[in-house]
Design a protein around this motif. Sequence first.
Motif, PDB file in Angstrom:
ATOM      1  N   VAL A  55       1.029  -1.102  -0.110  1.00 37.67           N
ATOM      2  CA  VAL A  55      -0.098   0.122  -0.082  1.00 37.67           C
ATOM      3  C   VAL A  55       0.749   1.280  -0.026  1.00 37.67           C
ATOM      4  CG1 VAL A  55      -1.809  -1.171   1.039  1.00 37.67           C
ATOM      5  CG2 VAL A  55      -0.234   0.201   2.537  1.00 37.67           C
ATOM      6  N   ALA A  56       0.380   2.487  -0.013  1.00 35.06           N
ATOM      7  CA  ALA A  56       0.989   3.851  -0.213  1.00 35.06           C
ATOM      8  C   ALA A  56       1.870   3.910   1.232  1.00 35.06           C
ATOM      9  CB  ALA A  56      -0.016   4.780  -0.515  1.00 35.06           C
ATOM     10  N   ASN A  57       1.441   3.740   2.161  1.00 31.36           N
ATOM     11  CA  ASN A  57       2.092   4.095   3.207  1.00 31.36           C
ATOM     12  C   ASN A  57       2.022   3.386   4.336  1.00 31.36           C
ATOM     13  OD1 ASN A  57       0.246   5.685   4.948  1.00 31.36           O
ATOM     14  ND2 ASN A  57       0.219   6.941   3.108  1.00 31.36           N
ATOM     15  N   GLY A  58       2.745   3.530   5.499  1.00 34.14           N
ATOM     16  CA  GLY A  58       2.653   2.515   6.788  1.00 34.14           C
ATOM     17  C   GLY A  58       1.180   3.085   7.666  1.00 34.14           C
ATOM     18  N   THR A  59       1.015   4.275   7.521  1.00 34.15           N
ATOM     19  CA  THR A  59      -0.312   4.769   8.252  1.00 34.15           C
ATOM     20  C   THR A  59      -1.583   4.427   7.586  1.00 34.15           C
ATOM     21  OG1 THR A  59       0.752   6.802   8.654  1.00 34.15           O
ATOM     22  CG2 THR A  59      -1.663   7.118   8.960  1.00 34.15           C
ATOM     23  N   ASP A  60      -1.799   4.272   6.020  1.00 31.05           N
ATOM     24  CA  ASP A  60      -2.816   3.869   5.345  1.00 31.05           C
ATOM     25  C   ASP A  60      -2.730   2.199   5.958  1.00 31.05           C
ATOM     26  OD1 ASP A  60      -3.393   5.969   4.390  1.00 31.05           O
ATOM     27  OD2 ASP A  60      -2.879   5.363   2.161  1.00 31.05           O
ATOM     28  N   ALA A  61      -1.587   1.529   5.912  1.00 33.22           N
ATOM     29  CA  ALA A  61      -1.394   0.082   6.206  1.00 33.22           C
ATOM     30  C   ALA A  61      -2.593  -0.212   7.481  1.00 33.22           C
ATOM     31  CB  ALA A  61      -0.135  -0.527   6.066  1.00 33.22           C
ATOM     32  N   LEU A  62      -2.245   0.787   8.443  1.00 30.90           N
ATOM     33  CA  LEU A  62      -2.726   0.423   9.711  1.00 30.90           C
ATOM     34  C   LEU A  62      -4.265   0.755   9.701  1.00 30.90           C
ATOM     35  CD1 LEU A  62      -0.365   2.454  12.145  1.00 30.90           C
ATOM     36  CD2 LEU A  62      -0.792  -0.133  12.162  1.00 30.90           C
ATOM     37  N   GLN A  63      -4.749   1.863   8.973  1.00 29.77           N
ATOM     38  CA  GLN A  63      -6.025   1.810   8.654  1.00 29.77           C
ATOM     39  C   GLN A  63      -6.744   1.269   7.904  1.00 29.77           C
ATOM     40  OE1 GLN A  63      -6.902   5.946   7.228  1.00 29.77           O
ATOM     41  NE2 GLN A  63      -8.786   5.572   6.528  1.00 29.77           N
ATOM     42  N   LEU A  64      -6.346   0.729   6.965  1.00 32.91           N
ATOM     43  CA  LEU A  64      -6.874  -0.464   5.963  1.00 32.91           C
ATOM     44  C   LEU A  64      -7.030  -1.621   6.650  1.00 32.91           C
ATOM     45  CD1 LEU A  64      -4.778   0.454   2.749  1.00 32.91           C
ATOM     46  CD2 LEU A  64      -7.369   0.420   3.095  1.00 32.91           C
ATOM     47  N   SER A  65      -6.102  -1.903   7.539  1.00 32.60           N
ATOM     48  CA  SER A  65      -6.120  -3.576   8.540  1.00 32.60           C
ATOM     49  C   SER A  65      -7.467  -3.103   9.415  1.00 32.60           C
ATOM     50  CB  SER A  65      -4.863  -3.418   9.476  1.00 32.60           C
ATOM     51  OG  SER A  65      -3.859  -3.559   8.458  1.00 32.60           O
ATOM     52  N   ILE A 171      11.097 -13.087  17.363  1.00 34.50           N
ATOM     53  CA  ILE A 171      11.026 -13.694  18.825  1.00 34.50           C
ATOM     54  C   ILE A 171      11.355 -15.216  18.590  1.00 34.50           C
ATOM     55  CG2 ILE A 171       9.605 -13.979  20.911  1.00 34.50           C
ATOM     56  CD1 ILE A 171       7.931 -11.654  19.943  1.00 34.50           C
ATOM     57  N   ASN A 172      12.432 -15.883  19.320  1.00 29.30           N
ATOM     58  CA  ASN A 172      12.479 -17.242  19.133  1.00 29.30           C
ATOM     59  C   ASN A 172      12.735 -17.440  17.323  1.00 29.30           C
ATOM     60  OD1 ASN A 172      13.025 -17.513  21.719  1.00 29.30           O
ATOM     61  ND2 ASN A 172      10.746 -17.473  22.089  1.00 29.30           N
ATOM     62  N   GLY A 173      13.046 -16.782  16.817  1.00 28.87           N
ATOM     63  CA  GLY A 173      13.016 -17.162  15.286  1.00 28.87           C
ATOM     64  C   GLY A 173      11.847 -16.849  14.423  1.00 28.87           C
ATOM     65  N   LYS A 174      10.956 -16.309  15.087  1.00 25.18           N
ATOM     66  CA  LYS A 174       9.535 -16.141  14.349  1.00 25.18           C
ATOM     67  C   LYS A 174       9.530 -14.550  13.901  1.00 25.18           C
ATOM     68  CE  LYS A 174       4.719 -16.108  15.202  1.00 25.18           C
ATOM     69  NZ  LYS A 174       4.124 -16.396  13.735  1.00 25.18           N
ATOM     70  N   ARG A 175       9.511 -14.405  12.795  1.00 26.66           N
ATOM     71  CA  ARG A 175       9.797 -12.807  12.531  1.00 26.66           C
ATOM     72  C   ARG A 175       8.833 -11.917  12.944  1.00 26.66           C
ATOM     73  NH1 ARG A 175      13.363 -14.264   7.270  1.00 26.66           N
ATOM     74  NH2 ARG A 175      15.382 -14.094   8.183  1.00 26.66           N
ATOM     75  N   ALA A 176       9.047 -10.484  12.843  1.00 27.54           N
ATOM     76  CA  ALA A 176       8.089  -9.514  12.858  1.00 27.54           C
ATOM     77  C   ALA A 176       7.371  -9.387  11.754  1.00 27.54           C
ATOM     78  CB  ALA A 176       9.059  -8.280  13.027  1.00 27.54           C
ATOM     79  N   CYS A 177       6.282  -8.883  11.930  1.00 29.38           N
ATOM     80  CA  CYS A 177       5.015  -8.786  10.892  1.00 29.38           C
ATOM     81  C   CYS A 177       4.364 -10.215  10.430  1.00 29.38           C
ATOM     82  CB  CYS A 177       5.379  -8.253   9.445  1.00 29.38           C
ATOM     83  SG  CYS A 177       5.971  -6.558   9.869  1.00 29.38           S
ATOM     84  N   SER A 178       4.641 -11.407  11.613  1.00 24.17           N
ATOM     85  CA  SER A 178       3.969 -12.379  11.534  1.00 24.17           C
ATOM     86  C   SER A 178       3.174 -12.765  12.683  1.00 24.17           C
ATOM     87  CB  SER A 178       4.983 -13.836  11.478  1.00 24.17           C
ATOM     88  OG  SER A 178       5.639 -14.028  12.699  1.00 24.17           O
ATOM     89  N   PHE A 179       3.089 -11.449  13.942  1.00 17.85           N
ATOM     90  CA  PHE A 179       2.329 -11.932  15.038  1.00 17.85           C
ATOM     91  C   PHE A 179       0.901 -11.379  14.931  1.00 17.85           C
ATOM     92  CE2 PHE A 179       6.948 -11.581  15.878  1.00 17.85           C
ATOM     93  CZ  PHE A 179       7.152 -12.739  16.442  1.00 17.85           C
ATOM     94  N   GLY A 180       0.153 -11.970  15.735  1.00 15.66           N
ATOM     95  CA  GLY A 180      -1.302 -11.615  15.799  1.00 15.66           C
ATOM     96  C   GLY A 180      -2.092 -11.822  14.399  1.00 15.66           C
ATOM     97  N   ASP A 181      -3.137 -11.379  14.213  1.00 13.82           N
ATOM     98  CA  ASP A 181      -4.092 -11.548  13.272  1.00 13.82           C
ATOM     99  C   ASP A 181      -3.657 -10.765  11.869  1.00 13.82           C
ATOM    100  OD1 ASP A 181      -6.709 -12.755  14.687  1.00 13.82           O
ATOM    101  OD2 ASP A 181      -5.994 -10.999  16.130  1.00 13.82           O
ATOM    102  N   ILE A 182      -2.969  -9.704  12.193  1.00  9.84           N
ATOM    103  CA  ILE A 182      -2.762  -8.994  10.919  1.00  9.84           C
ATOM    104  C   ILE A 182      -1.544  -7.927  11.290  1.00  9.84           C
ATOM    105  CG2 ILE A 182      -4.461  -7.126  11.421  1.00  9.84           C
ATOM    106  CD1 ILE A 182      -4.812  -7.129   8.297  1.00  9.84           C
ATOM    107  N   SER A 183      -0.542  -7.607  10.537  1.00 11.68           N
ATOM    108  CA  SER A 183       0.535  -6.868  10.648  1.00 11.68           C
ATOM    109  C   SER A 183       0.798  -5.861   9.679  1.00 11.68           C
ATOM    110  CB  SER A 183       1.958  -7.805  10.900  1.00 11.68           C
ATOM    111  OG  SER A 183       1.715  -8.893  11.625  1.00 11.68           O
ATOM    112  N   THR A 184       1.622  -4.880  10.003  1.00 15.38           N
ATOM    113  CA  THR A 184       1.694  -3.823   9.091  1.00 15.38           C
ATOM    114  C   THR A 184       3.133  -3.417   9.154  1.00 15.38           C
ATOM    115  OG1 THR A 184       1.358  -1.852  10.478  1.00 15.38           O
ATOM    116  CG2 THR A 184      -0.443  -2.861   9.036  1.00 15.38           C
TER     117      THR A 184
END
Length: 375
Positions: A55-65, A171-184
């Motif tokens: 998407v266009a930026n990280g702020t939109d990514a949060l809003q769209l999520s 965290i313990n080899g599991k990468r950021a942006c893979s946690f929770g239901d959705i990540s941005t």
Amino acid sequence: MEFRDLKKQYQVLKAEIDEGVLAAMASGAYILGKPVQELEEKLAAYAGRKHCVAVANGTDALQLSLMAYDVGPGDAVFTSDFTYFASAGSASIIGATPVLVDIDPATFNISPEDLEKKIQAVLAEGKLTPKFIVPVDLFGLPADFTRILPIAAKYGLKVLEDGAQGFGGAINGKRACSFGDISTTSFFPAKPLGCYGDGGAIFTDDDEIDARLRSLRAQGKSPADKYDNREIGMNSRLDTLQAAVLLPKLRAFEAYEVEAVNKVADTYTAALKDKVVTPTIPEGFYSSWAQYTLMLDSKETRDRVQKALKAKGIPTMVYYPRGLHQQAAYAWMNLSDEAFPHTTKATQCVLSLPMHPYMEPDEQKYIIDSLLEVL
Ligand SMILES: *Cc1c(COP(=O)(O)O)cnc(C)c1O
């Protein structure tokens, strides 16, 4: 000296970036072109998620999520008080209510204890419906998902990981942006993985959410016909040129940059840890070092050290000079500094040092020697 030397990175990667950018310009497909699809696949594979939507930026990514989960008026979205404004602003702009949570003083990330207190307070008050937790991977360090995810499960909340600063961490080899239901994440130039303008991405394992995000980033269009608009969306797409910049940058990021910033961080910590409070990286956690942030003993010391380093030609930054509870935009919340003691202290005492994967050892030695002298 640069705080984050993006020009040096460009010199190293110039041949590949120039080739990709020129090809994108010749291609005629300037928005969501083939390189964007290739980038989405590579980013999803890197983060360990099924889907990535650029998407266009990280702020939109949060809003769209949040939009993809129908968050809106009457919903409470819990996020850190000590973060970039967008972590909360993205909830406010769609009519939801951010509920601010104090931080853990050691990691600067959202405090699981205060989070649970704030959820219980919202439930007790009975005005808002708790919907989402938005933990932020501040300064490159993943939020404490090992404790946040069980709290989310206990209260039936969804989790949106704001990984704008966290891409490359784990965290313990599991990468950021893979946690929770959705990540941005964000590709703002100074982020761990940055482009040459604005850009962002959303990560999900859910096929339906993925499809809805692809529609929402293009005015709520149907998959088959872009002039058949099913709901109200945004115009938030990634430029092909930015994907052409990001593809070679992602290769360097994966091959050596994250490792290189960890070496720089280790060198800082070894040299400074006996003189000043250096960053805490809990056991099993791995940072991508969006910032290397010290805690000094008072605002007076922090401001004095910053000024003295500046006189020696060393740029430093204060992330962040205000907690969200101190922002004029949230004055209506009527929140006191006493209710956010750890954020308030951090705003007064933090100082971020120059940090990037292309720092030379003699450059870093000068920073360390100067800082020790000034302290
Ligand atoms: C930078 C940042 C954002 C917003 O990203 P943009 O691409 O600048 O819109 C959101 N959250 C955090 C924590 C950030 O650091």
